[in-house]
Motif scaffolding. Structure first.
Motif: not given
Length: 77
Positions: A8-13, A18-21, A61-66, A68-74
């Motif tokens: 679990r991470l807490q990040l600003t949008q 930036a992490l997604l890119e 792992g990169h693919k899964r992270t991408i 998860a980040l896309r889902a969280a941002l949406t």
């Protein structure tokens, strides 16, 4: 199957975007590096991505992270 880990991470949008890119760029570069390797020369193009991801767990792992980040941002919008 290997026991899954949950992180679990807490990040600003802004940080999440930036992490997604960064993750996308790293995955793109890694795929470019492996795509034309002799190891995958005779693997059909439609199966090549899956084969690369199976052989390189860090890329999976990169693919899964991408994802998860896309889902969280949406969800955040």
């Amino acid at each position: 199957m290997t026991k899954a880990l949950e992180i679990r991470l807490q990040l600003t949008q802004e940080q999440a975007q930036a992490l997604l890119e960064d993750e996308r760029q790293r995955l793109r570069m890694a795929f470019n590096e492996h795509w034309y390797a002799d190891r995958y020369r005779y693997t059909p193009a439609g199966l090549r991505s899956k084969a690369i991801l199976a052989d390189y767990p860090a890329l999976a792992g990169h693919k899964r992270t991408i994802g998860a980040l896309r889902a969280a941002l949406t969800q955040a919008q």
